[in-house]
Design an enzyme around this catalytic site. Structure first.
Site: not given
Ligand code: ADP
Length: 165
Positions: A17, A41, A90, A128
């Site tokens: 992120h 949730k 990803r 995450s």
């Molecule tokens: P959501 O629940 O909206 O998917 P996330 O926090 O999991 O929220 O992810 C937010 C954004 O960041 C999404 O577009 C996800 O694809 C991107 N993202 C998550 N991990 C990575 C990563 N390792 N590299 C690039 N983008 C990522």
């Protein structure tokens, strides 16, 4: 002024992120990292904790700010005058869902565009939920998240041993 919104759950924020934040902040005048209030949730971190950790980790970027939001991403994008929604891709597994989301958002808000950034190769495997899973079994997560997140996760588990289920 070019304003972008990077929405997500960020539970917790990972190096993947943060890499998207760093790269997209260079492309716009103002980047708002939007933390979804009701994304799951039972998130590991409260909305306040997630906002605080991302704010701390991005304070060196002059044009990045962090805000919590609830409801539709496009509504929040309009509220902050963002014309761009940033999302990270990803792998092909992200693609179907992300494309559907982007197209739905485009129908609801034709004035807002989704911009996809390909993940940094270094973090293409990272999510995450993987971080939480590794941590749950006492694995080392220092390659995945900054030190601040590691110590917040340790503190969380000390206070709430069943926080990860
Ligand atoms: P959501 O629940 O909206 O998917 P996330 O926090 O999991 O929220 O992810 C937010 C954004 O960041 C999404 O577009 C996800 O694809 C991107 N993202 C998550 N991990 C990575 C990563 N390792 N590299 C690039 N983008 C990522």
């Amino acid at each position: 002024m070019r304003i972008a919104l990077y929405p997500g759950s960020f539970d917790p924020v990972t190096n993947g992120h943060l890499d998207i934040i760093e790269r997209s902040a260079k492309m716009v005048d103002r980047l708002v990292v939007g933390v979804l209030v009701n994304s799951s949730k039972c998130p590991l971190f409260s909305m306040d904790e997630r906002v605080r950790m991302i704010s701390d980790l991005t304070r060196h970027y002059a044009n990045v700010e962090v805000a919590a939001f609830e409801g539709l991403t496009v509504d929040f994008a309009r509220e902050i005058n963002a014309g761009i929604i940033v999302r990270g891709l990803r792998a092909v597994t992200d693609f179907d869902y992300e494309l559907q989301l982007a197209q739905t958002n485009k129908v609801m808000a034709p004035d807002v565009d989704t911009m996809f950034l390909a993940t940094n190769l270094k973090y293409s495997y990272l999510s995450s939920s993987t971080v939480k899973e590794v941590f749950r079994y006492d694995g080392d997560i220092h390659m995945f998240v900054p030190e601040l997140v590691q110590s917040m996760m340790k503190m969380k588990l000390e206070k709430q041993p069943d926080a990860l289920g």
